[in-house]
Design a protein around this motif. Sequence first.
Motif, PDB file in Angstrom:
ATOM      1  N   ALA A 240     -51.183 -50.869   7.751  1.00 55.96           N
ATOM      2  CA  ALA A 240     -51.632 -51.947   8.076  1.00 55.96           C
ATOM      3  C   ALA A 240     -51.481 -51.776   9.298  1.00 55.96           C
ATOM      4  O   ALA A 240     -52.802 -51.876  10.400  1.00 55.96           O
ATOM      5  N   THR A 241     -50.812 -51.685   9.915  1.00 58.64           N
ATOM      6  CA  THR A 241     -50.120 -52.390  11.745  1.00 58.64           C
ATOM      7  C   THR A 241     -50.794 -51.115  11.958  1.00 58.64           C
ATOM      8  O   THR A 241     -51.564 -51.086  13.396  1.00 58.64           O
ATOM      9  N   VAL A 242     -50.484 -49.442  11.400  1.00 59.98           N
ATOM     10  CA  VAL A 242     -51.034 -48.821  11.840  1.00 59.98           C
ATOM     11  C   VAL A 242     -52.113 -48.083  12.648  1.00 59.98           C
ATOM     12  O   VAL A 242     -53.168 -47.663  13.315  1.00 59.98           O
TER      13      VAL A 242
ATOM     14  N   GLY B 207     -57.502 -48.687  15.741  1.00 59.00           N
ATOM     15  CA  GLY B 207     -58.935 -49.255  16.031  1.00 59.00           C
ATOM     16  C   GLY B 207     -59.770 -48.933  14.569  1.00 59.00           C
ATOM     17  O   GLY B 207     -60.706 -49.326  14.404  1.00 59.00           O
ATOM     18  N   ASP B 208     -58.901 -48.688  13.072  1.00 60.43           N
ATOM     19  CA  ASP B 208     -59.010 -49.293  11.459  1.00 60.43           C
ATOM     20  C   ASP B 208     -59.441 -50.001  11.144  1.00 60.43           C
ATOM     21  O   ASP B 208     -58.547 -50.412   9.835  1.00 60.43           O
ATOM     22  N   GLN B 209     -60.005 -50.796  11.990  1.00 57.05           N
ATOM     23  CA  GLN B 209     -59.696 -52.490  10.897  1.00 57.05           C
ATOM     24  C   GLN B 209     -60.139 -52.718   9.823  1.00 57.05           C
ATOM     25  O   GLN B 209     -59.064 -53.709   8.840  1.00 57.05           O
ATOM     26  N   PRO B 210     -61.248 -52.785   9.127  1.00 53.12           N
ATOM     27  CA  PRO B 210     -61.412 -52.261   7.701  1.00 53.12           C
ATOM     28  C   PRO B 210     -60.579 -51.692   7.164  1.00 53.12           C
ATOM     29  O   PRO B 210     -60.251 -52.243   5.870  1.00 53.12           O
ATOM     30  N   GLY B 211     -59.749 -49.936   7.222  1.00 54.85           N
ATOM     31  CA  GLY B 211     -58.342 -50.148   6.152  1.00 54.85           C
ATOM     32  C   GLY B 211     -57.785 -50.864   6.751  1.00 54.85           C
ATOM     33  O   GLY B 211     -56.301 -51.226   5.035  1.00 54.85           O
ATOM     34  N   ALA B 212     -57.392 -51.939   7.538  1.00 56.30           N
ATOM     35  CA  ALA B 212     -55.952 -52.218   7.948  1.00 56.30           C
ATOM     36  C   ALA B 212     -56.162 -54.020   6.883  1.00 56.30           C
ATOM     37  O   ALA B 212     -55.451 -54.370   5.930  1.00 56.30           O
TER      38      ALA B 212
ATOM     39  N   MET C   9     -48.462 -40.393   9.646  1.00 55.42           N
ATOM     40  CA  MET C   9     -47.906 -41.766   8.976  1.00 55.42           C
ATOM     41  C   MET C   9     -48.718 -42.063   8.491  1.00 55.42           C
ATOM     42  O   MET C   9     -48.513 -42.338   7.129  1.00 55.42           O
ATOM     43  N   VAL C  10     -49.918 -42.297   8.934  1.00 56.30           N
ATOM     44  CA  VAL C  10     -50.697 -42.955   7.707  1.00 56.30           C
ATOM     45  C   VAL C  10     -51.300 -41.713   6.377  1.00 56.30           C
ATOM     46  O   VAL C  10     -50.867 -42.586   5.132  1.00 56.30           O
TER      47      VAL C  10
END
Length: 312
Positions: free
Chosen positions: A247-249, A254-259, A213-214
Amino acid sequence: RLRAAELARMAGDADDAAAQLAAARDLAPDDVGALVLAVETAAAPSLEALGEAAYADAMVQRAELLGMRADLAADVRGRASWELDRALALEHAGRLAEAGRVVAGVLRGAPDDLRALEALRRMSYVGGDLRTAARAAFHLGKRLGDPTSRVARLREAAAIFDPLAAQSPAAQQARDAGAAIAAYRRILAIERGGPEFDALLALLRADGDAEGMVQAITEQLGWLAASADTRLDVDPDAPMTLLLERATVRHGRGDQPGAAADLDAVLSHDPERGDALRFRGDLAATQGEIDLAIEMWRRYLDVEARPARRRG
């Protein structure tokens, strides 16, 4: 006799050529020259002229000749061509299973043979084997030279494979989400921004494929950015919706900086987007950024207090 047959053929006297050739084959049934000339000069039988039963018999005889001619071929490509002619004759004779075995034999030796793949696709539809037809269409979609033809075959395959698409009962047995995803990806590589993106994303969601999805959303966002100034039919809010989903995905992975980066991008475009403000505040809180969390939540509540601007 063979010389006379060849001269008659060159003179345009098909009846005399056929008679001379038949006499030559009667005298020497195993003569290679007679066989080659028989196959290469004989006109294909006509259904209108012979009638259904006689036509089928004539096509079986033609298939036998073509099979013998294939055995004389000096190379794999030449043999494949004669074998596919033989398969076509058998198909016309109503011997579909036998024709299919001939085509399968060609593909074992030459998996990329376009004519064999097209024959397999056609015969599979006739025989009601939609899964094999879709697989043949998919392989044609990978190998055809013309992009429009490739996309047409890939769409054909995806329509059969996609378990989320509206399908006939016969197509249910051919469902294959992985194959549909592969077909959609190939289509979008040729026609970026095509309508298949939504179908691809739906399958990736259903499959729980966060990484896929990303990747798909990132590629779509790239296309939207590149076409923003040239495409008038693009929904201006589409990038924001995709950024929120990515961002949700990313948050789920666990990719908080990316979100956080995706949410910040949304808010830079629309500082009063309620769902993004709430999400950004929640994310900041889990990361221990209390001041930022309070700011995001306050802004969110301000938006909620103004119904005309309410989001989320």
